[in-house]
Design a protein around this motif. Structure first.
Motif, PDB file in Angstrom:
ATOM      1  N   LYS A  43     -12.522  22.512  26.829  1.00  0.00           N
ATOM      2  CA  LYS A  43     -13.052  23.259  27.965  1.00  0.00           C
ATOM      3  C   LYS A  43     -12.834  22.539  29.287  1.00  0.00           C
ATOM      4  O   LYS A  43     -12.860  23.148  30.344  1.00  0.00           O
ATOM      5  CB  LYS A  43     -14.538  23.526  27.759  1.00  0.00           C
ATOM      6  N   ASP A  44     -12.661  21.235  29.217  1.00  0.00           N
ATOM      7  CA  ASP A  44     -12.413  20.490  30.448  1.00  0.00           C
ATOM      8  C   ASP A  44     -10.947  20.469  30.829  1.00  0.00           C
ATOM      9  O   ASP A  44     -10.572  19.904  31.853  1.00  0.00           O
ATOM     10  CB  ASP A  44     -12.919  19.054  30.282  1.00  0.00           C
ATOM     11  N   ILE A  71      -8.822  23.375  30.815  1.00  0.00           N
ATOM     12  CA  ILE A  71      -8.440  24.783  30.675  1.00  0.00           C
ATOM     13  C   ILE A  71      -7.042  25.060  31.217  1.00  0.00           C
ATOM     14  O   ILE A  71      -6.404  26.035  30.829  1.00  0.00           O
ATOM     15  CB  ILE A  71      -9.460  25.719  31.351  1.00  0.00           C
ATOM     16  N   HIS A  72      -6.558  24.179  32.116  1.00  0.00           N
ATOM     17  CA  HIS A  72      -5.214  24.417  32.641  1.00  0.00           C
ATOM     18  C   HIS A  72      -4.159  24.261  31.560  1.00  0.00           C
ATOM     19  O   HIS A  72      -3.001  24.627  31.749  1.00  0.00           O
ATOM     20  CB  HIS A  72      -4.918  23.465  33.811  1.00  0.00           C
ATOM     21  N   ASP A 113     -16.580  29.337  43.186  1.00  0.00           N
ATOM     22  CA  ASP A 113     -15.999  28.525  42.126  1.00  0.00           C
ATOM     23  C   ASP A 113     -14.518  28.842  41.933  1.00  0.00           C
ATOM     24  O   ASP A 113     -13.710  27.945  41.640  1.00  0.00           O
ATOM     25  CB  ASP A 113     -16.758  28.762  40.816  1.00  0.00           C
ATOM     26  N   TYR A 131     -11.495  25.978  42.416  1.00  0.00           N
ATOM     27  CA  TYR A 131     -10.473  25.635  41.428  1.00  0.00           C
ATOM     28  C   TYR A 131      -9.092  25.679  42.065  1.00  0.00           C
ATOM     29  O   TYR A 131      -8.260  24.783  41.845  1.00  0.00           O
ATOM     30  CB  TYR A 131     -10.541  26.600  40.243  1.00  0.00           C
ATOM     31  N   TYR A 148      -6.466  31.147  35.710  1.00  0.00           N
ATOM     32  CA  TYR A 148      -7.215  29.954  35.310  1.00  0.00           C
ATOM     33  C   TYR A 148      -8.432  29.783  36.204  1.00  0.00           C
ATOM     34  O   TYR A 148      -9.521  29.389  35.739  1.00  0.00           O
ATOM     35  CB  TYR A 148      -6.322  28.726  35.386  1.00  0.00           C
ATOM     36  N   TYR A 176     -12.264  29.655  34.874  1.00  0.00           N
ATOM     37  CA  TYR A 176     -13.139  28.536  35.230  1.00  0.00           C
ATOM     38  C   TYR A 176     -14.421  29.042  35.879  1.00  0.00           C
ATOM     39  O   TYR A 176     -15.530  28.641  35.504  1.00  0.00           O
ATOM     40  CB  TYR A 176     -12.404  27.594  36.181  1.00  0.00           C
ATOM     41  N   GLU A 234     -18.213  28.841  34.441  1.00  0.00           N
ATOM     42  CA  GLU A 234     -19.225  28.113  35.198  1.00  0.00           C
ATOM     43  C   GLU A 234     -20.496  28.945  35.321  1.00  0.00           C
ATOM     44  O   GLU A 234     -21.603  28.443  35.150  1.00  0.00           O
ATOM     45  CB  GLU A 234     -18.692  27.760  36.584  1.00  0.00           C
TER      46      GLU A 234
END
Length: 1468
Positions: free
Chosen positions: A1195-1196, A1198-1199, A1413, A1417, A1437, A1441, A1445
Motif C-alpha cells: 500500500k505504500d 501504489i505507484h 490529497d 500526490y 494513481y 491514493y 486516504e
C-alpha cells in the motif's frame, strides 16, 4: 382585223359596254383613242384606252352613260401603219335595227364613233357603260345598314339579308367594272362576319373565295390593294384558328406583310396594318410557342402604337392589342415584367376610352383578364379582386341583348372561379356557376360560342365537385361538356380541347367512384384529342401530359405496369416538346416526376425515385421566387423525398422533405384554399419521421399541423374525411408513446367522423375504415376488450373486400387484417384466428413487390405470427417458418433499417431457441446482420440526443450478440460487436475527431475537407435544437433548415469517407476497429477487462498489450438478474443514506451536497452496501484477478501497482467495481489491494488515447480552477472555495501555470475559453445529470449553466485532465447503460485524456479532502524539470491514493464506504 362588238346584260338595269379584241403583242402603254359623237350633248367625247398589266385593255375615266333609245354604235376604225378604214356597225343585244328613236325591244338610233388604234399591240378592250346607278346605290345603302346593325346586335337575320342584297349587286356587276373588286371584298367580309357568329366553314370558304377574287382584280398600285390583302389575311387567320393548319397562318402573315409593304410611311392605314400583322404573328406563336413570333408581334404592335397620334380614336384599341401580346408572352415565359406591361398598356387604353363608349366594356374585360393572369402567377388576392371589379363593371355597362353579353358574363364567372380556387369560398364558385349559366341561357342554339360557354360552365361545376364531393356536380359537368363536344364539328380547332376537358371530368368522377368505365372513357377522349392535334401544335405537350395523368390514375387503381409505362412515355414526350424557358415547363417536369414516383411506389426501384426527385428539383429551380406555383412544387418535391425516405430510411431524405414542405406552408398565405392540404402534407412528413425516430417533438408537431389542417377545412369539404383520418393516426401514435388516454379517445373520434363523412362507394372509404380499425386495435392492446379486436376484424375485412384487385394498398390492408386476427388469437387461442391471421399475412407478402419498402415490415409480421403459432403448437415447422420470414426481412435491400434490424433480431432470437448446431451457427450470421444495421438507425444525420433515443430500445443487442459469439467460441467477434454496438454515439463523436496526419501527408485538401465536415457535423450534432420557442412558421422553417443542413453534412461525410477509403492504404479509414487493430494500441501498464452480462451467460474478455490473443474468463456465479438486483439495491442504499441516485430520482436542481437534490431518508434494504461489494468481489472481480495471477501490492508503493481498465456492460456499468471487496472480518480484501482501477467507455476510446498520446503544447499546459459555491436554485457548497484556493496556492508555489476564478468572475462562456487556454481543469461546483436529455447534463455556475453539449462542441487537442469535483458526474443513465452517458464520458469525448468524476452525491467536506490529497500526490510525483507544465498522467494513481486516504480516516460502515466509493477515474 379588229372587231368591236357590243356587250350588254339582258336587263337594262345593269351595266353594259362594248368589247374590242385583237391578238397582238402588248407594251402596257396607251393603245387607242375612242371618240363618240353626240354623247351627253357634246359634239364628241374622247376616251383613252390603255393596256393594263393584268391582261386587260381599260378605258380611262368613269364609265360612259348611253342616252336613252340608243341601240348601237357605228364607228370607223383606223390604225397606224394599217391601210384602209373599216366601218363597223354594232347593235346592242335585245334592240331593234338602226332606227333613230327605238327603245328596248324596238328599233333605235345608232351613235357615230371613231376608234383610232395607235399600234396593233393590244389584245382586247372593254368599254364600260353604266346604266340605272340609282337602284344600285339603294341596294348598297341597304347592305351597309344591315351590316352595321349586325355588328351591333348580332342578329343573324341581318347579316344573312345583307349578304343576299350585296350578292345581287355583285352578280349585276360586270367583270370590267372597276367597282367589282370592292364589292367582292365587301361581300367576302360579310361572309366572314357571319362565320364568326355561326362557325359554319362554308361561310369562311365563301369569304376567302370572294376576297381572293377581289385581290386578284385589284391592280398593283391601287390604293385599296393593301386593305384587301389584309382582309384576305384575316380570313386565312380565321381558318387557321378553326383548323390549326400552320399553312393558313403562314399565308395570313404573308398577305398582311405584303399589305404593310405596300402601305407607305405616313399613311393613315399603316398602324392598323401593322397591328393586324402583329395579331397573325401572335396567333402563330400561340400554336407553335416560338418566342420569336410573339417578339415580332410585340415589335409590330409597338410600332403601330408609336405611329398612332395621341387622341386618335384607335389608340385605345391598339394599346389593348399590344397589351394582349405582352400577356401571351407572359403566359409562355412567366416573366412578371410582361404581365405588368400588359396591365399598364391596358390601363392606359381604358383611361383613354370615354364613359359611354361602345368599346369600354370590352376594354375593361380585357384589362380584367390581365389582372387574372397576374393573380394566377402571384396568388395576390388584390389582383383577383381587381379582375372581378373590372369585369363586373364591363358586364354592368353591357346592355341586355348585346351580342357580347354572354361572353362577358362567362369571363366574369371565370374570375370568380379562380378566386374560389384560392380561397375555397363556396360563394365564389356558386357565383361563377350563376354567371356562366346565364351566359349559356343567353347564347342561342347554333351560335359558335355556345360550346365554349357550355365547357366553361362545366368547369365550374367540376371545381364545385372537387370541393364538395357532390356527385350531382360532376354529373352536370360531364353533361355540359358532352353537349359542348357534340356541338363542335369535326375538324374544328377547339375540338381537341373540348375532348380533353370532358376527359378530365370523367377522370375526376373516376377518382370519386373508382368506376373503371370512367377512367377508360377519360383515356379514350384524351387519346382522340391527342390524335386530332397536329405535331408542332402548342397545345400538344399539354394534351400528352393530360393523357398521361389519366393513365397514371388507371395504374393507381389497377396496378398494371403497362399503364404507368404509358404515362411516363406520354409525359416524357410532352417534356421533350416543351422548349426551355417555357412557362409550363416546370409543371411538365413536376408531372413527369409524379409518374416516376408512382412507378417507384409499385416497384421499389430506387432509380425511379431518383428520377422523380431530379425532375421535380429541376422544376423547383426553374420556378422563380414569388411564383404562385412554387409552394405546390416544393410540396410535391417534398413528397418524393418522403417516399424515398420510406424506402431507404435515410433521415436526410425526411429532413429534406420536412424542410421543403415547411417552406411551402410558409409561402402559402392565410386563407388560401391550398393551405389545409399543405399543412396535412407537412404533418405526414413529421409523422413519418416520428415513426422512424420516436421523437415526441415530431409527433407533437404532426398533431399540431394536422389539427390545424382539419380546423381550416370547412364542413362539407371533400377532403375533410381524409384530414380527420390523418389527425386520428397522429393521435393514436402519440398515445402509444405517452399513454395519454385523451389522445386515443380523440383518435377514435376523428376516425369515426371520417368514416361517417365518407360516402359509399368512395375510393377513400377502405383507407378510412382501416384507420379506424387501427385506433380500435390500439385500444384493445391497452384495455383487453375483445369487442374492440372483433370490431377491428370486421372493419378490416370490409376494407379488404372493398379493395379491387391490384390495389397498391391491398398488401397493407391484408397485413392489418392478419395482425388483428393474431391479436385475437393471443387472447382466445382459437385456431381459426391463427389460420386466418397467417393466411392474410402470407397473401400480403405475396402481393408485395420484392423491392417494396414495406416488405420487411410485412415479413416481420408474418414471422411473428408463425413464432406465436409455434409457441402454441410446439411444431418446429412453425418455428422454421418464422425463422425464414425473419431472415427475409433482415436481408431485404429495401425498407427502413429499423424494420430490417427488427427482422435480424427476431431471426437471431428464433435461432437461439433451436438447439440444432446448424441453426446455432446461423444465429452468428443473424447477429452479424443485426450489428451492421444497428449503426444505421442512429446515424450522424441525427443529433446526439436523438441518436441516444433511437438506440435505447436496442441497448441489449450488442451484449446479446457477444454472448452468442462467446458461446460459439468467437471471442474476436464478441469484442468487435461490443465495440461496434456499445458507446455508439461516443464512437461516432470520437471518429469525428480522429487525427488526420497520415491522410494529410497523402492528400492535404481532402484531409482538410474531412476535418471541416467533421467539425460542422459535430457542432450540429451536439448543439442543434429539436424544437424552438418560436412558434411562427418562419421559426420552424429556420429549425428545419438547420436539420436539413445537418443531414446534408451527414451525406457529404459519407461521400468523403467513401473517397478516402478508395485510396490504397486507407480502406479501413474510420471504420469500427477490427480486433487485431484494437490489440495494437493497448496500455502497457495493465489489462483491459471487458465484462459482458446477459441472461444467457456472463463473461470477461481480457486484453493485454503485447498479446494478439484474447483471454476468456467465464463468470458462472454472476447472472444478469443478480447484477440488476445489485444495481437496484445500491440505488436504494444511496437514497436511504441521503445520496441521490439520478437514475431513480426525479429531476430537480436543489441540493445541499455537490449534487442537485435535498437529502432524504428511506428504510434500508436487507442487502447492504457491504453485501453488494462482497458479491461483486466474489462473483466478478476475484475470479478475474485469480486468472490474471495478480497478487496484493504494498500500500505504500501504489505507484508500482498494475492498472486495470474496466469496461463493463449493462447494470455493471452502474456498480463500483473499483471498490469490490470484503471490508469486514478477518478475510478483508478488495480490488484496491491488487491494482489501480480506471474505467473506459469502450476499448476503442482507450486505444485511441494510447495511439494519439502526443505531448501537450507547453503554451497551454497548466491548470484552470473554478468554484461556484452559490449557484441559483442549488445549495451552498462553501467548502469549494477553500478547496480551490488551497490547490491554486500550492500550484503557484511549485511554479505550475495556474489560474483560479471564483463565482461571478467566470460565467460558463468564459470557462469554455479557459478550457482552450489551459490543458487541465478543476471544476468544484454542483453537477446535474439530465436523464431525459443527456446532453443537457450540466455544471451549475453563478451566471448560468455549462452544458455537456456545449463542452462537446469544443475541440480541445491539448486537453489533459478534467477533475470534476461535483456530484454524479459519472452516474450515467440506466436505459443507456452501454452508451456511458454522463458528464465524465462527455469530457472524454470533448478531448480530455483522463477525467476524475463521481458516481453519486459527494459530501462537501469529503470532496475537498479527496481533492487536496489527489493534488498532493501529483505534486509529490512531478518529474524533475517540469517547469510550469501541469501533468495529469498519474491521475489514476493520485485518485487511488486520495480515496484510500479518505477510507483510512473512516470505518467500514455502509455510510463510510459510500463516502469514498463514488470517486472514479476514466481514461488513460
Amino acid at each position: 382585223m379588229l372587231t368591236v362588238h357590243p356587250h350588254r346584260s339582258s336587263s337594262w338595269s345593269g351595266i353594259g359596254g362594248v368589247t374590242a379584241e385583237r391578238i397582238e403583242d402588248r407594251d402596257g402603254t396607251k393603245v387607242a383613242e375612242f371618240r363618240i359623237f353626240g354623247l351627253d350633248g357634246e359634239h364628241w367625247k374622247s376616251f383613252d384606252l390603255y393596256w393594263d398589266p393584268s391582261g386587260e385593255v381599260k378605258m380611262c375615266g368613269p364609265p360612259m352613260v348611253l342616252p336613252t333609245g340608243v341601240v348601237g354604235i357605228r364607228y370607223a376604225c383606223t390604225a397606224e401603219g394599217v391601210e384602209g378604214l373599216h366601218i363597223i356597225h354594232s347593235s346592242l343585244p335585245g334592240c331593234g335595227g338602226d332606227t333613230p328613236d327605238a327603245g328596248p325591244g324596238k328599233g333605235g338610233k345608232m351613235l357615230d364613233a371613231e376608234l383610232h388604234v395607235l399600234a396593233p399591240s393590244w389584245q382586247s378592250m372593254h368599254i364600260p357603260i353604266l346604266e340605272d346607278s340609282a337602284s344600285i346605290r339603294t341596294q348598297l345603302d341597304r347592305w351597309e345598314t344591315l351590316y352595321d346593325r349586325f355588328k351591333q346586335a348580332g342578329d343573324l337575320n341581318d347579316i344573312s339579308e345583307a349578304i343576299s342584297t350585296l350578292r345581287e349587286v355583285v352578280e349585276k356587276t360586270p367583270e370590267w367594272d372597276v367597282n367589282l373588286p370592292a364589292r367582292l371584298n365587301n361581300l367576302g367580309n360579310s361572309f366572314a362576319r357571319r362565320f364568326e357568329h355561326t362557325g359554319n366553314p362554308s361561310d369562311l370558304a365563301e369569304a376567302m373565295s370572294l376576297q381572293t377574287r377581289a385581290v386578284d382584280l385589284t391592280p398593283e398600285g391601287h390604293d385599296d390593294l393593301p386593305s384587301r390583302l389584309n382582309n384576305l389575311g384575316n380570313s386565312y387567320l380565321r381558318q387557321f384558328e378553326r383548323t390549326g393548319n400552320l399553312g393558313d397562318v403562314a399565308e395570313s402573315i404573308s398577305l398582311k406583310t405584303r399589305a404593310v409593304d405596300l402601305t407607305p410611311e405616313g399613311h393613315t392605314d399603316l398602324p392598323g396594318m401593322l397591328m393586324n400583322l402583329g395579331s397573325s404573328y401572335l396567333c402563330q406563336f400561340e400554336q407553335t410557342g416560338n418566342l420569336g413570333d410573339v417578339a415580332e408581334s410585340i415589335s409590330l404592335k409597338t410600332r403601330a402604337v408609336d405611329l398612332t397620334p395621341g387622341g386618335h380614336a384607335d389608340l385605345p384599341s391598339r394599346l389593348m392589342n399590344l397589351g394582349n401580346s405582352y400577356l401571351c408572352q407572359f403566359e409562355q415565359t412567366g416573366n412578371l415584367g410582361d404581365v405588368a406591361e400588359s396591365i399598364s398598356l391596358k390601363t392606359r387604353a381604358v383611361d383613354l376610352t370615354p364613359e359611354g363608349h361602345a368599346h369600354l366594356p370590352a376594354m375593361l374585360m380585357n384589362l380584367g383578364n390581365s389582372y387574372l393572369r397576374q393573380f394566377e402567377r402571384t396568388g395576390n388576392l388584390g389582383d383577383i379582386a381587381e379582375s372581378i371589379s373590372l369585369k363586373t363593371r364591363a358586364v354592368d355597362l353591357t346592355p341586355e341583348g348585346h351580342a357580347a353579353l354572354p361572353g362577358r358574363l362567362a369571363n366574369l364567372g371565370t374570375s370568380y372561379l379562380c378566386q374560389f380556387e384560392q380561397t375555397g369560398n363556396l360563394g365564389d364558385v356558386a357565383e361563377s356557376i350563376s354567371l356562366k349559366t346565364r351566359a349559356v341561357d343567353l347564347t342561342p342554339e347554333g351560335q359558335t360560342d355556345l360550346p365554349g360557354m357550355l365547357m366553361n360552365l362545366g368547369n365550374s361545376y367540376l371545381c364545385q365537385f372537387e370541393r364538395t364531393g357532390n356527385l350531382g356536380d360532376i354529373a352536370e359537368s360531364i353533361s355540359l361538356k358532352t353537349r359542348a363536344v357534340d356541338l363542335t364539328p369535326e375538324g374544328h380547332t377547339d375540338l381537341p380541347g373540348w375532348l380533353m376537358n370532358l376527359g378530365n371530368s370523367y377522370l375526376r368522377q373516376f377518382e370519386r367512384t373508382g368506376n373503371l368505365g370512367d377512367i377508360a372513357e377519360s383515356i379514350s377522349l384524351k387519346t382522340r384529342a391527342v390524335d386530332l392535334t397536329p405535331e408542332g401544335h402548342t397545345d400538344l405537350p399539354g394534351w400528352l401530359m393530360n393523357l398521361g395523368n389519366s393513365y397514371l390514375r388507371q395504374f393507381e387503381r389497377t396496378g398494371n405496369l403497362g399503364d404507368i409505362a404509358e404515362s411516363i412515355s406520354l409525359k416524357t414526350r410532352a417534356v421533350d416538346l416543351t422548349p426551355e424557358g417555357h412557362a409550363h415547363l416546370p409543371a411538365m417536369l413536376m408531372n413527369l416526376g409524379n409518374s416516376y414516383l408512382c412507378q417507384f411506389e409499385r416497384t421499389g426501384n430506387l432509380g425511379d425515385i431518383a428520377e422523380s426527385i431530379s425532375l421535380k428539383t429541376r422544376a423547383v429551380d426553374l420556378t422563380p421566387e414569388g411564383h404562385t406555383d412554387l409552394p405546390g412544387w416544393l410540396m410535391n418535391l417534398g413528397n418524393s423525398y418522403l417516399r424515398q425516405f420510406e424506402r431507404t430510411g435515410n433521415l436526410g431524405d425526411i429532413a429534406e422533405s420536412i424542410s421543403l414542405k415547411t417552406r411551402a406552408v410558409d409561402l402559402t398565405p392565410e386563407g388560401h384554399a391550398a393551405l389545409p392540404g399543405r399543412l396535412a402534407n407537412l404533418g405526414a412528413s413529421y409523422f413519418c419521421r416520428f415513426h422512424r425516430t420516436g421523437n415526441l417533438l415530431d409527433i407533437n408537431e404532426a398533431v399540431s399541423v394536422q389539427f390545424r389542417a382539419v380546423h381550416l377545412t370547412p364542413a362539407g369539404h371533400a377532403d375533410r374525411p381524409s384530414r380527420l383520418s390523418n389527425l386520428g393516426i397522429c393521435f393514436s401514435s402519440r398515445f402509444e408513446l405517452t399513454h395519454d388516454a385523451s389522445d386515443l379517445s380523440q383518435a377514435i373520434s376523428a376516425h369515426t367522423k371520417s368514416v361517417d363523412l365518407t360516402p359509399s362507394p368512395h375510393p377513400y372509404l377502405p383507407t378510412s375504415l382501416n384507420n379506424l380499425a387501427s385506433s380500435l386495435l390500439c385500444r384493445f392492446k391497452h384495455s383487453g376488450d375483445l369487442g374492440d379486436v372483433t370490431d377491428v376484424i370486421g372493419l378490416r375485412t370490409r376494407t379488404v373486400g372493398l379493395a379491387p384487385e391490384g390495389h397498391p394498398l391491398l398488401p397493407r390492408w391484408l397485413t392489418g387484417l392478419g395482425i388483428a386476427y393474431m391479436q385475437r388469437f393471443s387472447r382466445t387461442s382459437d385456431s381459426n384466428d391463427v389460420t386466418e391471421g397467417i393466411y392474410n399475412l402470407d397473401q400480403a407478402a405475396r402481393l408485395t413487390p420484392e423491392m417494396h419498402a414495406s416488405l420487411p415490415s410485412i415479413c416481420n409480421a408474418l414471422a411473428s405470427a408463425w413464432y406465436q403459432y409455434y409457441l402454441s403448437s410446439g411444431d418446429r415447422g412453425h418455428l422454421c417458418a418464422g425463422i425464414s420470414n425473419s431472415k427475409s426481412a433482415a436481408l431485404c435491400s429495401s425498407g427502413h433499417p429499423e424494420d430490417r434490424l427488427q427482422g435480424a433480431r427476431q431471426w437471431a432470437t428464433c435461432l437461439i431457441i433451436n438447439t440444432e448446431k446448424l441453426l446455432a451457427v446461423e444465429s452468428f450470421t443473424a447477429f452479424e446482420t443485426a450489428m451492421n444495421l444497428l449503426a444505421l438507425v442512429a446515424g450522424l444525420e441525427e443529433t446526439v440526443q436523438h441518436r441516444y433515443a433511437r438506440i435505447e430500445e436496442y441497448g441489449g443487442l450488442p451484449v446479446e450478440a457477444a454472448a452468442i459469439a462467446i458461446m460459439l467460441d468467437a471471442l474476436q467477434s464478441a469484442l468487435e460487436w461490443l465495440e461496434q454496438g456499445r458507446c455508439l454515439v461516443w464512437g461516432q463523436q470520437s471518429r469525428l475527431r480522429t487525427p488526420l496526419d497520415e491522410l494529410r501527408a497523402h492528400n492535404e485538401p481532402l484531409a482538410n475537407r474531412v476535418m471541416e465536415v467533421s467539425r460542422l457535423l459535430e457542432g450540429l450534432g451536439s448543439s442543434r435544437q429539436h424544437s424552438s420557442t418560436d412558434e411562427s412558421m418562419a421559426g420552424k422553417v429556420t429549425l428545419e433548415d438547420k436539420a436539413l443542413e445537418h443531414t446534408r453534412l451527414a451525406s457529404e461525410w459519407d461521400q468523403v469517407l467513401e473517397h478516402v477509403r478508395g485510396i490504397p492504404g486507407f480502406e479501413s479509414f474510420l471504420r469500427p476497429l477490427r480486433c487485431a487493430a484494437i490489440l495494437q494500441h493497448l496500455p502497457r501498464s495493465g489489462p483491459v477487462i471487458v465484462l459482458n452480462v446477459h441472461d444467457l451467460r456472463c463473461d470477461a474478455i481480457v486484453l493485454r498489450a503485447g498479446s494478439d490473443e484474447l483471454q476468456h474468463i467465464p463468470l458462472p456465479n454472476l447472472t444478469l438478474d443478480k447484477a440488476k438486483h445489485y444495481r437496484r439495491m445500491l440505488g436504494v442504499q444511496l437514497q436511504c443514506h441521503g445520496l441521490r441516485d439520478q437514475g431513480l430520482g426525479e429531476k430537480t436542481e436543489q441540493g445541499t451536497g455537490r449534487a442537485g437534490r435535498l437529502y432524504r431518508n428511506k428504510f434500508i434494504d436487507d442487502l447492504t452496501v457491504n453485501a453488494i461489494l462482497e458479491s461483486l468481489w466474489e462473483e466478478v472481480v476475484k475470479p478475474i484477478l485469480s486468472v490474471l495471477g495478480l497478487s496484493k501490492g504494498d500500500k505504500d508503493m501504489i505507484h508500482l501497482f498494475p492498472r486495470i481498465w474496466w469496461c463493463p456492460t449493462g447494470p455493471l456499468s452502474f456498480l463500483p467495481l473499483h471498490a469490490a471487496g470484503i471490508y469486514r472480518g478477518e478475510g478483508a480484501e478488495g480490488i484496491a489491494d491488487y491494482a489501480v482501477s480506471s474505467y473506459t467507455p469502450s476499448v476503442t476510446a482507450l486505444t485511441q488515447r494510447v495511439k494519439n498520446d502526443i505531448p501537450i503544447d507547453e503554451r497551454v499546459s497548466g491548470l484552470f480552477l473554478t468554484c461556484q459555491p452559490e449557484a441559483p436554485y442549488a445549495g451552498s457548497i462553501h467548502g469549494t472555495k477553500a478547496e480551490v484556493r488551497d490547490i491554486h496556492k500550492e500550484a503557484i508555489a511549485l511554479g505550475v501555470r495556474s489560474l483560479s476564478l471564483e463565482g461571478d468572475a467566470v460565467p460558463p462562456e468564459k470557462c469554455l475559453q479557459q478550457m482552450e487556454e489551459y490543458s487541465s481543469i478543476h471544476l468544484a461546483c454542483h453537477g446535474f445529470q439530465d436523464t431525459s436529455d443527456p446532453l443537457r447534463s450540466r455544471f451549475l455556475f453563478h451566471k448560468g449553466r455549462l452544458h455537456l453539449g456545449t463542452i462537446m462542441q469544443k475541440n480541445l487537442p491539448n486537453a489533459d485532465l478534467a477533475y470534476l469535483s461535483a456530484c454524479q458526474t459519472s452516474t450515467g443513465q440506466e436505459t443507456l447503460a452501454d452508451e456511458v452517458v454522463h458528464l465524465a464520458a462527455g469530457m472524454l469525448a470533448a478531448g480530455y485524456r483522463r477525467v476524475v468524476s463521481t458516481m453519486w452525491v459527494i459530501g462537501d467536506g469529503h470532496a475537498s479532502q479527496v481533492a487536496r490529497d489527489f493534488y498532493q500526490y501529483l505534486w509529490k510525483h512531478r518529474p524533475e524539470g517540469s517547469g510550469s507544465r501541469f501533468d495529469g498522467s498519474l491521475s489514476a494513481y493520485a485518485l487511488h491514493y486520495a480515496t484510500q486516504e479518505l477510507r483510512g480516516r473512516l470505518d467500514n460502515a455502509d455510510a463510510s464506504l459510500l463516502a469514498w466509493m463514488p470517486f472514479v477515474h476514466y481514461g488513460y
